[in-house]
Write an enzyme that holds these catalytic residues in place. Structure first.
Site, PDB file in Angstrom:
ATOM      1  N   ASN A   9       0.694  -1.205  -0.163  1.00 32.17           N
ATOM      2  CA  ASN A   9      -0.081  -0.089  -0.237  1.00 32.17           C
ATOM      3  C   ASN A   9       0.811   1.320   0.015  1.00 32.17           C
ATOM      4  O   ASN A   9       1.466   1.665   0.884  1.00 32.17           O
ATOM      5  CB  ASN A   9      -1.025   0.034   1.266  1.00 32.17           C
ATOM      6  N   LYS A  11       0.075   4.315  -0.257  1.00 34.47           N
ATOM      7  CA  LYS A  11      -0.502   5.424   0.122  1.00 34.47           C
ATOM      8  C   LYS A  11      -0.098   6.707  -0.601  1.00 34.47           C
ATOM      9  O   LYS A  11      -0.369   6.464  -2.170  1.00 34.47           O
ATOM     10  CB  LYS A  11      -0.121   5.748   1.614  1.00 34.47           C
ATOM     11  N   HIS A  96      -9.520   1.111   5.082  1.00 32.29           N
ATOM     12  CA  HIS A  96      -8.366   1.425   5.878  1.00 32.29           C
ATOM     13  C   HIS A  96      -8.355   2.521   6.999  1.00 32.29           C
ATOM     14  O   HIS A  96      -9.270   3.279   6.815  1.00 32.29           O
ATOM     15  CB  HIS A  96      -7.267   1.941   4.870  1.00 32.29           C
ATOM     16  N   GLU A  98      -6.669   5.027   7.924  1.00 36.34           N
ATOM     17  CA  GLU A  98      -6.595   6.185   7.448  1.00 36.34           C
ATOM     18  C   GLU A  98      -7.718   6.927   6.604  1.00 36.34           C
ATOM     19  O   GLU A  98      -8.171   8.170   6.993  1.00 36.34           O
ATOM     20  CB  GLU A  98      -5.424   6.524   6.668  1.00 36.34           C
ATOM     21  N   GLU A 168      -5.395  -4.857  11.053  1.00 36.21           N
ATOM     22  CA  GLU A 168      -4.490  -3.983  11.259  1.00 36.21           C
ATOM     23  C   GLU A 168      -4.638  -3.165  12.460  1.00 36.21           C
ATOM     24  O   GLU A 168      -5.408  -2.142  12.437  1.00 36.21           O
ATOM     25  CB  GLU A 168      -4.551  -2.834  10.109  1.00 36.21           C
ATOM     26  N   GLY A 174       2.443   2.208  10.984  1.00 36.39           N
ATOM     27  CA  GLY A 174       3.396   3.329  10.812  1.00 36.39           C
ATOM     28  C   GLY A 174       4.120   3.796  11.794  1.00 36.39           C
ATOM     29  O   GLY A 174       4.823   4.819  11.860  1.00 36.39           O
ATOM     30  N   SER A 213       3.586  -1.972  10.598  1.00 36.13           N
ATOM     31  CA  SER A 213       5.067  -2.015  10.703  1.00 36.13           C
ATOM     32  C   SER A 213       5.703  -3.340  10.470  1.00 36.13           C
ATOM     33  O   SER A 213       6.844  -3.694  11.162  1.00 36.13           O
ATOM     34  CB  SER A 213       5.092  -1.576  12.309  1.00 36.13           C
TER      35      SER A 213
HETATM   36  C1  PEP Z   1      -0.737   0.302   6.459  1.00 37.47           C
HETATM   37  O1  PEP Z   1      -0.656   1.620   6.331  1.00 37.47           O
HETATM   38  O2  PEP Z   1      -1.714  -0.569   6.129  1.00 37.47           O
HETATM   39  C2  PEP Z   1       0.357  -0.138   6.956  1.00 37.47           C
HETATM   40  C3  PEP Z   1       0.197  -1.343   7.597  1.00 37.47           C
HETATM   41  O3  PEP Z   1       1.625   0.440   7.291  1.00 37.47           O
HETATM   42  P1  PEP Z   1       2.994   0.283   7.856  1.00 37.47           P
HETATM   43  O4  PEP Z   1       3.434  -0.972   7.131  1.00 37.47           O
HETATM   44  O5  PEP Z   1       3.906   1.567   7.404  1.00 37.47           O
HETATM   45  O6  PEP Z   1       2.832   0.071   9.299  1.00 37.47           O
END
Ligand code: PEP
Length: 254
Positions: A9, A11, A96, A98, A168, A174, A213
């Site tokens: 992803n 973003k 998601h 976000e 998630e 992040g 992460s």
């Molecule tokens: C995400 O935004 O879905 C995500 C898992 O980001 P990150 O891997 O940067 O934590």
């Protein structure tokens, strides 16, 4: 042997130069590692066609990060599922955190989008997960049930056939603080058994990814858990070197 789904992803990141370098590296190093598992790249909408041209003959699928709830009409700035389908998108991320937090998408909006994605034969990747406060209050399962229930309410008993769920935990996205793999295993088991209770699908046919992460240092312990069927990756998917390292680890374990 389990099939693993690895989704990048990107973003709001990327450029023409970044894409050229990313695929140059991937094409040079990756042919054997891309065959076994399913690799999906979800760039920003404006770069979908550019990525599509690059993944030709590469065993990589095209994903989108969002759709509008409308199919066409006076909705300035939006993209519809029909348009994404038209240009070769196969997977769409929906719900998601976000989008839930920064774009105020409710469970109801997410269920409508999920429904549209399925209706036009694309595969939704439904993101679910709790905040840090929810976790501290012991509310993880309650939040997950609520997020899944809104999908059941809209789609009924075959809601999760041909779909992917991405668990998630919001506090892990992040932040560099991934969840504990054993804890994630328990939550994935819970998600599968909850869906199996209300859906006609069998638990072993449900794909649940982890996101939060992930990097090449922590990936192995997650892949080894029986109910973790893939990763949704943000930061670590922006570097072709790091992304490929994770793909290789999954290739060697699954
Ligand atoms: C995400 O935004 O879905 C995500 C898992 O980001 P990150 O891997 O940067 O934590």
């Amino acid at each position: 042997m389990k099939k693993f789904f690895i989704i990048a992803n990107w973003k709001l990141n990327g450029s023409k130069k970044m894409i050229a370098n990313f695929f140059k590296h991937l094409k040079f190093h990756s042919s054997t590692y891309l065959k076994k598992n399913t690799i999906i790249i979800a760039p920003p909408t404006i770069y979908l066609e550019r990525v599509y041209k690059n993944i030709n003959n590469m065993n990589i699928m095209l994903g989108a990060q969002n759709i509008d709830i409308n199919l066409q009409g006076a909705f300035t700035g939006e993209n519809s599922v029909l348009m994404l389908q038209d240009i070769g998108v196969k997977y769409v991320i929906v719900g998601h955190s976000e989008r839930r937090l920064l774009h105020y998408e409710t469970d109801d909006i997410i269920a409508k989008k999920f429904h549209l994605i399925k209706k036009f034969n694309l595969i939704p990747i439904l993101c679910i997960g709790e905040t840090e406060i929810d976790k501290k209050n012991g509310q993880t399962q309650t939040i997950i049930k609520k997020q899944l229930n809104s999908i059941f309410k809209k789609l009924g008993k075959s809601a999760f056939k041909n779909t992917i769920i991405a668990y998630e935990p919001i506090w892990a996205i992040g932040t560099g603080l991934s969840a504990n793999p054993e804890d994630v295993q328990c939550i994935h088991k819970f998600i599968k058994s909850y869906i199996e209770k209300y859906d006609l699908i069998n638990a072993e046919d449900i794909t649940v990814q982890y996101g939060g992460s992930i990097n090449h240092c922590n990936a192995k312990k997650f892949i080894e858990q029986p109910d973790i069927n893939g990763f949704l990756i943000g930061n670590s998917s922006l570097s072709s070197e790091e992304f490929l390292k994770i793909i290789r680890i999954a290739h060697d374990i699954t």
